[in-house]
Design a protein around this motif. Structure first.
Motif, PDB file in Angstrom:
ATOM      1  N   GLY A 100      25.184 -30.674 -29.785  1.00 29.03           N
ATOM      2  CA  GLY A 100      26.152 -31.296 -30.678  1.00 29.03           C
ATOM      3  C   GLY A 100      26.171 -32.798 -30.562  1.00 29.03           C
ATOM      4  N   ASP A 101      27.314 -33.387 -30.945  1.00 32.40           N
ATOM      5  CA  ASP A 101      27.493 -34.829 -30.909  1.00 32.40           C
ATOM      6  C   ASP A 101      28.079 -35.244 -29.566  1.00 32.40           C
ATOM      7  OD1 ASP A 101      26.559 -35.106 -33.500  1.00 32.40           O
ATOM      8  OD2 ASP A 101      28.552 -34.995 -34.386  1.00 32.40           O
ATOM      9  N   TYR A 102      27.554 -36.322 -29.011  1.00 30.46           N
ATOM     10  CA  TYR A 102      28.007 -36.843 -27.726  1.00 30.46           C
ATOM     11  C   TYR A 102      28.215 -38.350 -27.837  1.00 30.46           C
ATOM     12  CZ  TYR A 102      27.022 -32.385 -25.585  1.00 30.46           C
ATOM     13  OH  TYR A 102      27.054 -31.061 -25.256  1.00 30.46           O
ATOM     14  N   ILE A 103      29.036 -38.873 -26.943  1.00 34.30           N
ATOM     15  CA  ILE A 103      29.293 -40.305 -26.892  1.00 34.30           C
ATOM     16  C   ILE A 103      28.639 -40.856 -25.628  1.00 34.30           C
ATOM     17  CG2 ILE A 103      31.052 -42.091 -26.683  1.00 34.30           C
ATOM     18  CD1 ILE A 103      32.906 -40.182 -28.251  1.00 34.30           C
ATOM     19  N   VAL A 104      27.736 -41.805 -25.819  1.00 37.67           N
ATOM     20  CA  VAL A 104      27.053 -42.461 -24.711  1.00 37.67           C
ATOM     21  C   VAL A 104      27.687 -43.837 -24.526  1.00 37.67           C
ATOM     22  CG1 VAL A 104      24.868 -43.446 -23.932  1.00 37.67           C
ATOM     23  CG2 VAL A 104      24.882 -41.239 -25.097  1.00 37.67           C
ATOM     24  N   SER A 105      28.246 -44.068 -23.343  1.00 37.40           N
ATOM     25  CA  SER A 105      28.784 -45.386 -23.002  1.00 37.40           C
ATOM     26  C   SER A 105      27.651 -46.215 -22.411  1.00 37.40           C
ATOM     27  CB  SER A 105      29.923 -45.266 -21.996  1.00 37.40           C
ATOM     28  OG  SER A 105      30.970 -44.492 -22.549  1.00 37.40           O
ATOM     29  N   TYR A 106      27.611 -47.501 -22.732  1.00 35.91           N
ATOM     30  CA  TYR A 106      26.500 -48.340 -22.304  1.00 35.91           C
ATOM     31  C   TYR A 106      26.983 -49.734 -21.914  1.00 35.91           C
ATOM     32  CZ  TYR A 106      26.918 -50.780 -26.731  1.00 35.91           C
ATOM     33  OH  TYR A 106      27.404 -51.511 -27.776  1.00 35.91           O
ATOM     34  N   VAL A 107      26.105 -50.452 -21.225  1.00 32.85           N
ATOM     35  CA  VAL A 107      26.300 -51.864 -20.911  1.00 32.85           C
ATOM     36  C   VAL A 107      24.956 -52.561 -21.116  1.00 32.85           C
ATOM     37  CG1 VAL A 107      26.811 -53.550 -19.099  1.00 32.85           C
ATOM     38  CG2 VAL A 107      28.094 -51.429 -19.201  1.00 32.85           C
ATOM     39  N   VAL A 165      16.020 -50.249 -26.131  1.00 32.17           N
ATOM     40  CA  VAL A 165      16.386 -49.859 -27.485  1.00 32.17           C
ATOM     41  C   VAL A 165      16.244 -51.065 -28.404  1.00 32.17           C
ATOM     42  CG1 VAL A 165      17.977 -48.050 -26.720  1.00 32.17           C
ATOM     43  CG2 VAL A 165      18.846 -50.345 -27.155  1.00 32.17           C
ATOM     44  N   ALA A 166      16.147 -50.772 -29.688  1.00 37.04           N
ATOM     45  CA  ALA A 166      16.011 -51.843 -30.672  1.00 37.04           C
ATOM     46  C   ALA A 166      16.803 -51.493 -31.917  1.00 37.04           C
ATOM     47  CB  ALA A 166      14.540 -52.036 -31.028  1.00 37.04           C
ATOM     48  N   SER A 167      17.291 -52.532 -32.559  1.00 36.34           N
ATOM     49  CA  SER A 167      17.878 -52.378 -33.891  1.00 36.34           C
ATOM     50  C   SER A 167      16.907 -53.081 -34.836  1.00 36.34           C
ATOM     51  CB  SER A 167      19.272 -53.007 -33.940  1.00 36.34           C
ATOM     52  OG  SER A 167      19.177 -54.412 -33.883  1.00 36.34           O
ATOM     53  N   SER A 168      17.336 -53.314 -36.039  1.00 32.00           N
ATOM     54  CA  SER A 168      16.454 -54.010 -36.974  1.00 32.00           C
ATOM     55  C   SER A 168      16.264 -55.474 -36.578  1.00 32.00           C
ATOM     56  CB  SER A 168      17.021 -53.918 -38.389  1.00 32.00           C
ATOM     57  OG  SER A 168      18.338 -54.439 -38.418  1.00 32.00           O
ATOM     58  N   ASP A 169      17.138 -56.000 -35.685  1.00 31.60           N
ATOM     59  CA  ASP A 169      17.108 -57.424 -35.363  1.00 31.60           C
ATOM     60  C   ASP A 169      16.792 -57.770 -33.914  1.00 31.60           C
ATOM     61  OD1 ASP A 169      17.966 -58.208 -38.026  1.00 31.60           O
ATOM     62  OD2 ASP A 169      19.905 -57.346 -37.474  1.00 31.60           O
ATOM     63  N   ILE A 170      17.136 -56.912 -32.966  1.00 32.21           N
ATOM     64  CA  ILE A 170      16.964 -57.247 -31.552  1.00 32.21           C
ATOM     65  C   ILE A 170      16.414 -56.067 -30.762  1.00 32.21           C
ATOM     66  CG2 ILE A 170      18.812 -58.971 -31.521  1.00 32.21           C
ATOM     67  CD1 ILE A 170      20.554 -56.825 -30.108  1.00 32.21           C
ATOM     68  N   THR A 171      15.885 -56.391 -29.578  1.00 27.48           N
ATOM     69  CA  THR A 171      15.456 -55.386 -28.606  1.00 27.48           C
ATOM     70  C   THR A 171      16.135 -55.728 -27.284  1.00 27.48           C
ATOM     71  OG1 THR A 171      13.320 -55.114 -29.694  1.00 27.48           O
ATOM     72  CG2 THR A 171      13.481 -54.369 -27.407  1.00 27.48           C
ATOM     73  N   VAL A 172      16.794 -54.741 -26.660  1.00 23.64           N
ATOM     74  CA  VAL A 172      17.532 -54.981 -25.422  1.00 23.64           C
ATOM     75  C   VAL A 172      17.344 -53.824 -24.444  1.00 23.64           C
ATOM     76  CG1 VAL A 172      19.315 -56.443 -26.449  1.00 23.64           C
ATOM     77  CG2 VAL A 172      19.648 -53.975 -26.387  1.00 23.64           C
ATOM     78  N   GLU A 173      17.644 -54.113 -23.169  1.00 20.48           N
ATOM     79  CA  GLU A 173      17.688 -53.097 -22.128  1.00 20.48           C
ATOM     80  C   GLU A 173      19.118 -52.591 -22.047  1.00 20.48           C
ATOM     81  OE1 GLU A 173      15.163 -51.952 -19.976  1.00 20.48           O
ATOM     82  OE2 GLU A 173      13.829 -53.038 -21.333  1.00 20.48           O
ATOM     83  N   LEU A 174      19.307 -51.301 -22.229  1.00 13.41           N
ATOM     84  CA  LEU A 174      20.641 -50.708 -22.288  1.00 13.41           C
ATOM     85  C   LEU A 174      20.832 -49.821 -21.057  1.00 13.41           C
ATOM     86  CD1 LEU A 174      22.228 -49.541 -25.454  1.00 13.41           C
ATOM     87  CD2 LEU A 174      21.952 -47.789 -23.763  1.00 13.41           C
ATOM     88  N   LEU A 175      21.890 -50.069 -20.297  1.00 14.32           N
ATOM     89  CA  LEU A 175      22.218 -49.253 -19.117  1.00 14.32           C
ATOM     90  C   LEU A 175      23.239 -48.198 -19.540  1.00 14.32           C
ATOM     91  CD1 LEU A 175      22.225 -48.638 -16.039  1.00 14.32           C
ATOM     92  CD2 LEU A 175      24.078 -50.305 -15.847  1.00 14.32           C
ATOM     93  N   ILE A 176      22.883 -46.933 -19.386  1.00 11.58           N
ATOM     94  CA  ILE A 176      23.790 -45.843 -19.750  1.00 11.58           C
ATOM     95  C   ILE A 176      24.782 -45.654 -18.606  1.00 11.58           C
ATOM     96  CG2 ILE A 176      23.958 -43.371 -20.251  1.00 11.58           C
ATOM     97  CD1 ILE A 176      21.059 -43.653 -21.377  1.00 11.58           C
ATOM     98  N   THR A 177      26.079 -45.685 -18.925  1.00 13.87           N
ATOM     99  CA  THR A 177      27.103 -45.544 -17.885  1.00 13.87           C
ATOM    100  C   THR A 177      27.773 -44.181 -17.898  1.00 13.87           C
ATOM    101  OG1 THR A 177      28.758 -46.578 -19.311  1.00 13.87           O
ATOM    102  CG2 THR A 177      27.570 -48.018 -17.784  1.00 13.87           C
ATOM    103  N   ASP A 178      27.791 -43.495 -19.062  1.00 14.09           N
ATOM    104  CA  ASP A 178      28.463 -42.199 -19.145  1.00 14.09           C
ATOM    105  C   ASP A 178      28.016 -41.468 -20.406  1.00 14.09           C
ATOM    106  OD1 ASP A 178      30.194 -40.170 -18.314  1.00 14.09           O
ATOM    107  OD2 ASP A 178      31.897 -41.008 -19.395  1.00 14.09           O
ATOM    108  N   ILE A 179      28.055 -40.138 -20.352  1.00 10.81           N
ATOM    109  CA  ILE A 179      27.779 -39.287 -21.520  1.00 10.81           C
ATOM    110  C   ILE A 179      28.874 -38.234 -21.583  1.00 10.81           C
ATOM    111  CG2 ILE A 179      26.156 -37.726 -22.651  1.00 10.81           C
ATOM    112  CD1 ILE A 179      23.913 -39.084 -21.024  1.00 10.81           C
TER     113      ILE A 179
END
Length: 165
Positions: free
Chosen positions: A48-55, A147-161
């Protein structure tokens, strides 16, 4: 009785016959396991759908327009990670420095560098061994992904799911 008739009466089991029997038993075993597991497969869990918290740590605050609600991010493979649920929070970046005594001290950046903190709505399966994003990419808390969007690429730290409500 002659010797040819005596040999024809006795059948010998060859190695090929044993291999065929073993393969047949393995096929039957596979069918039994498939029936026992059913449609859930080996990675049975809650889909299903989950919420990923990130920094995203230590980025310039001018990137804040790229972390707004509705922004979609993609993995390096090109598959969708998910969509931001809300605008990211922008606290000053945390900087750890070692003092003369060898202790780590926490300071906050004063040069406009911030940590982007937010949440992304994703689809996947939560299993006993972790989370399968889009049913094929493993992610977990304390894991860093690019991860990347249409404009940037960044390192994303997953904190919670967590499960979306």
């Amino acid at each position: 009785m002659n010797k040819k008739e005596e040999i024809k009466g006795k059948r010998k089991i060859a190695a090929v016959d044993i291999m065929i029997i073993i393969l047949l038993l393995l096929c039957i075993g596979g069918i039994v396991i498939r029936i026992a597991i059913g449609d859930s497969g080996l990675f049975s869990g809650t889909k299903g759908d989950y919420i990923v918290s990130y920094v995203v740590k230590g980025e310039d605050d001018e990137y804040s327009p790229y972390f707004t609600e509705g922004q979609e991010f993609f993995l390096e493979s090109g598959e969708s990670l998910g969509t931001l649920i809300a605008d990211a929070e922008l606290p000053p970046a945390e900087i750890y420095e070692e003092n003369a005594d060898g202790e780590l001290k926490l300071y906050y950046a004063t040069d406009g560098t911030v940590d982007f903190k937010g949440t992304i709505l994703v689809r996947g399966i939560m299993t006993d061994s972790g989370f399968l994003l889009n049913s094929n990419t493993y992610i977990a808390p304390n894991m860093t992904i690019t991860v990347a969007s249409s404009d940037i690429t960044v390192e994303l730290l997953i904190t919670d799911i967590t499960k979306a409500q």
